[in-house]
Design a protein around this motif. Structure first.
Motif: not given
Length: 117
Positions: A4-11, A57-59, A13-30
């Motif tokens: 679990v991250k406790t801090s981010y170096s920049c915005g 989806l859980r993440e 970093d936070a955004a990529v943490d949420v959408v990182g990986g192959k599927w998350k952005a595609l799920i959000l887009w759908a």
């Protein structure tokens, strides 16, 4: 799950943490079209396994960008939709999707060239 991250170096970093990986952005887009049941969402995100879709989806739900609504019926019905935070994130992803549309041919040509080497 991972560390679990406790801090981010920049915005970013936070955004990529949420959408990182192959599927998350595609799920959000759908989900930008509205609310989907699990099976419908799986069809929208072609190629994703059931196990991976559940995990992603859980993440996304834990990050507050996806809402999971469980209806106490027989058989049980579960629907997924974007939260306000998720809608804002999709708005931020729009320029990235437009960039991908504009340069998809170049990207594919570069991948094919790389594979031929």
């Amino acid at each position: 799950m991972g560390k679990v991250k406790t801090s981010y170096s920049c915005g970013l970093d936070a955004a990529v943490d949420v959408v990182g990986g192959k599927w998350k952005a595609l799920i959000l887009w759908a989900l930008h079209d509205g609310t989907y049941r699990f099976g419908e969402l799986k069809r929208q995100v072609s190629g994703v396994s059931e196990k991976m879709l559940i995990q992603q989806l859980r993440e996304l739900e834990a990050d507050g960008v996806v809402h999971r609504e469980v209806y106490r019926e027989v058989p049980p019905r579960v629907e997924y939709s974007l939260t306000e935070l998720g809608k804002a994130l999709n708005t931020a992803l729009l320029p990235l999707g437009e960039w991908g549309d504009a340069f998809m041919g170049q990207i594919l040509a570069g991948k094919a060239k790389e594979q031929a080497v």
